[in-house]
Design an enzyme around this catalytic site. Structure first.
Site, PDB file in Angstrom:
ATOM      1  N   HIS A 284      54.599  86.027 -21.625  1.00 22.72           N
ATOM      2  CA  HIS A 284      55.038  87.181 -20.821  1.00 22.72           C
ATOM      3  C   HIS A 284      55.905  86.788 -19.639  1.00 22.72           C
ATOM      4  CE1 HIS A 284      51.913  86.844 -17.606  1.00 22.72           C
ATOM      5  NE2 HIS A 284      51.104  86.461 -18.568  1.00 22.72           N
ATOM      6  N   ASP A 296      51.468  80.910 -15.300  1.00 27.29           N
ATOM      7  CA  ASP A 296      51.167  82.250 -15.827  1.00 27.29           C
ATOM      8  C   ASP A 296      52.318  83.189 -15.555  1.00 27.29           C
ATOM      9  OD1 ASP A 296      49.890  84.429 -16.854  1.00 27.29           O
ATOM     10  OD2 ASP A 296      48.480  84.676 -15.206  1.00 27.29           O
ATOM     11  N   GLU A 330      52.633  92.167 -18.785  1.00 24.49           N
ATOM     12  CA  GLU A 330      51.296  91.822 -19.256  1.00 24.49           C
ATOM     13  C   GLU A 330      50.280  91.990 -18.138  1.00 24.49           C
ATOM     14  OE1 GLU A 330      47.723  89.363 -19.941  1.00 24.49           O
ATOM     15  OE2 GLU A 330      49.178  89.147 -18.346  1.00 24.49           O
ATOM     16  N   GLU A 331      50.700  91.592 -16.933  1.00 29.54           N
ATOM     17  CA  GLU A 331      49.727  91.484 -15.832  1.00 29.54           C
ATOM     18  C   GLU A 331      49.121  92.804 -15.398  1.00 29.54           C
ATOM     19  OE1 GLU A 331      48.421  88.900 -15.022  1.00 29.54           O
ATOM     20  OE2 GLU A 331      49.793  87.212 -15.251  1.00 29.54           O
ATOM     21  N   ASP A 358      49.786  81.772 -23.363  1.00 28.22           N
ATOM     22  CA  ASP A 358      49.519  82.414 -22.067  1.00 28.22           C
ATOM     23  C   ASP A 358      48.220  81.869 -21.477  1.00 28.22           C
ATOM     24  OD1 ASP A 358      49.519  84.028 -19.852  1.00 28.22           O
ATOM     25  OD2 ASP A 358      48.783  85.802 -20.905  1.00 28.22           O
ATOM     26  N   HIS A 428      47.112  83.321 -10.686  1.00 26.70           N
ATOM     27  CA  HIS A 428      47.332  84.491  -9.806  1.00 26.70           C
ATOM     28  C   HIS A 428      47.290  84.147  -8.314  1.00 26.70           C
ATOM     29  CE1 HIS A 428      45.741  87.367 -13.224  1.00 26.70           C
ATOM     30  NE2 HIS A 428      46.746  86.600 -13.608  1.00 26.70           N
TER      31      HIS A 428
HETATM   32 ZN    ZN Z   1      49.259  85.533 -18.256  1.00 23.48          ZN
END
Ligand code: ZN
Length: 472
Positions: A284, A296, A330-331, A358, A428
């Site tokens: 993503h 990520d 995606e997030e 991912d 994140h």
């Molecule tokens: Zn991800």
């Protein structure tokens, strides 16, 4: 006569064995070429450098997300694929606003600053911030035990990720409901806000954001939600034991702006023999905004692009159509994954296999597969080809969020499984940055993905006919 039959059989058997050995040899030579090309003159790391350092965090609906769309489209066009296109998709736009601020107050003028980040999708506090007493709970189920005590307080979710679990995604799975649904649940008991312990094993100062949802709560019942660093969570928990009536202050300026136009980026090498059979490889393109989204999922994006480039570079012409799909959102919405599947299904496209990367750009260990018995047996027969590259993990299990909506009929879904021990240190958080991705580890992942896609393309996927229970 009997002897002749036995001889004829053994000759046939030997011929098929020789043919089989020949194929294994051909496959192992081809796979070696992919690894060589990825490690000696790979492009993945260079692409990641641009995505991370020249563009940066790519929150859905942001200018950076649009720049990432344009950059990856241009790079795919440079590879000389058969088709490259943008697939429009509407995505939610959420902005963080001014930097968050928080402190613990144990008495008049006695404050300790706290590292805090708004959760994606959270409403803001009032402009002056929110100050209230705190109630610590161990997960959503624990709210019921304190129901008389929650009204007017900030609920502090402090269930830590279990350190004893080897599969760190399991530890994450055991806690992520606090972040995703914690505000909705606490608001129903009359809480005025929620703070969540960051989902990380590491005890440090970095708060980890991530998506949250209010479910069907009406707007006036929505309460501000934020994550605090693990170090601050430990401190707050400790000091609450000594001083139950302490107050917590935080200020969030986040805002939801509705939906805006964005895109999935898609490139295709059209199959030479079975162009109507599709194999997808993807990651993503969007990320959170605290770091630059290198693990990520910048890593998954550039590895997926590298699969098609390695086919080109080593002169492999796929029989089936291979698509790289760089999914948007995606997030905080999964709109890109849903849109791709919706269009694929509406066109009746025959997708036989999809692979997502991912889970970070760390050393690849193998894959996990959503497959039936016959399909998984076929996949397991390829395992020895991966042994020289220390790839050994072939298990059944989940694949990837973006490819999940493609599940229909016989399609096999797979996820790259890198070593996951350090993933949640960065996930994140502001530390998900380029310098935490190792070039060789990233490249090994790309070569491993290319090898699997090559085998699926070359042999297709077996499946069981449910009517007759026969392998096809
Ligand atoms: Zn991800």
């Amino acid at each position: 006569m009997r002897r002749y039959i036995i001889t004829a059989f053994s000759i046939l058997f030997s011929v098929s064995l020789i043919a089989q050995n020949h194929k294994v040899k051909e496959d192992s030579i081809k796979i070696r070429q992919f690894y060589n090309a990825a490690l000696v003159k790979g492009q993945a790391y260079k692409w990641l450098d641009h995505l991370s350092n020249s563009i940066g965090g790519r929150l859905s609906g942001s200018l950076n997300a649009q720049r990432a769309v344009e950059f990856t489209k241009a790079e795919l066009e440079d590879l000389g694929l058969d088709k490259v296109w943008l697939q429009p998709v509407m995505v939610p736009k959420w902005t963080r606003g001014a930097r968050e601020h928080a402190y613990i107050q144990t008495g008049p003028g006695m404050t300790t600053e706290v590292n805090i980040t708004a959760l994606g999708g959270s409403v803001a506090t009032s402009p002056g911030g929110l100050k209230a007493r705190v109630l610590e709970v161990n997960g959503i189920e624990d709210l019921e035990n304190y129901k008389a005590d929650i009204k007017g307080k900030i609920v502090f979710y402090n269930r830590p990720m279990k350190p004893e679990l080897i599969q760190t995604f399991e530890a994450y799975g055991g806690c992520v409901d606090q972040r995703y649904s914690g505000a909705e649940a606490a608001a129903k008991y009359g809480a005025v806000g929620v703070i969540v312990r960051s989902l990380s094993h590491k005890i440090d100062e970095y708060p980890h954001t991530g998506s949250m949802s209010y479910g069907d709560l009406p707007n006036d019942k929505r309460i501000p939600a934020a994550a605090i660093s693990t170090k601050d969570a430990e401190y707050l928990s400790g000091i609450l034991k000594l001083k139950k009536d302490l107050e917590f202050y935080y200020k969030l300026s986040s805002e939801n702006h509705g939906e805006v136009q964005s895109y999935n980026v898609i490139g295709e090498i059209t199959g030479s023999e079975f162009p109507e059979e599709f194999i997808v490889v993807g990651g993503h393109l969007d990320s959170w905004d605290l770091g630059d989204g290198s693990h990520d999922d910048g890593a998954g994006v550039v590895q997926s692009m590298e699969v098609l480039r390695l086919f080109k570079e080593t002169g492999y012409k796929p029989k089936r159509s291979i698509r790289v799909v760089l999914f948007m959102n995606e997030e905080n919405g999964l709109r890109g994954g849903n849109k791709y599947a919706e269009i694929a299904h509406s066109k009746n496209e025959n997708h036989i296999f999809a692979l997502e990367s991912d889970a970070g750009g760390f050393t690849p260990r193998g894959f996990s597969f959503e497959a039936d018995d016959a399909q998984f047996a076929q996949i397991e027969s390829w395992k020895p080809l991966f042994k020289p590259y220390l790839i050994h993990y072939f298990e059944r299990g989940g694949s990837g969020a973006d490819i999940g909506p493609l599940k229909k009929g016989d399609i096999v879904l797979a996820g790259l499984r890198p070593d996951s021990q350090r993933y949640f240190d960065h996930h994140h958080a502001a530390t998900d940055t380029f310098e935490h991705v190792n070039k060789r580890e990233l490249e090994l992942g790309a070569a491993t993905m290319t090898s699997l896609i090559y085998l699926v393309d070359k042999y297709g996927m077996r499946h069981i006919d449910l009517e007759t229970d026969k392998k096809l």
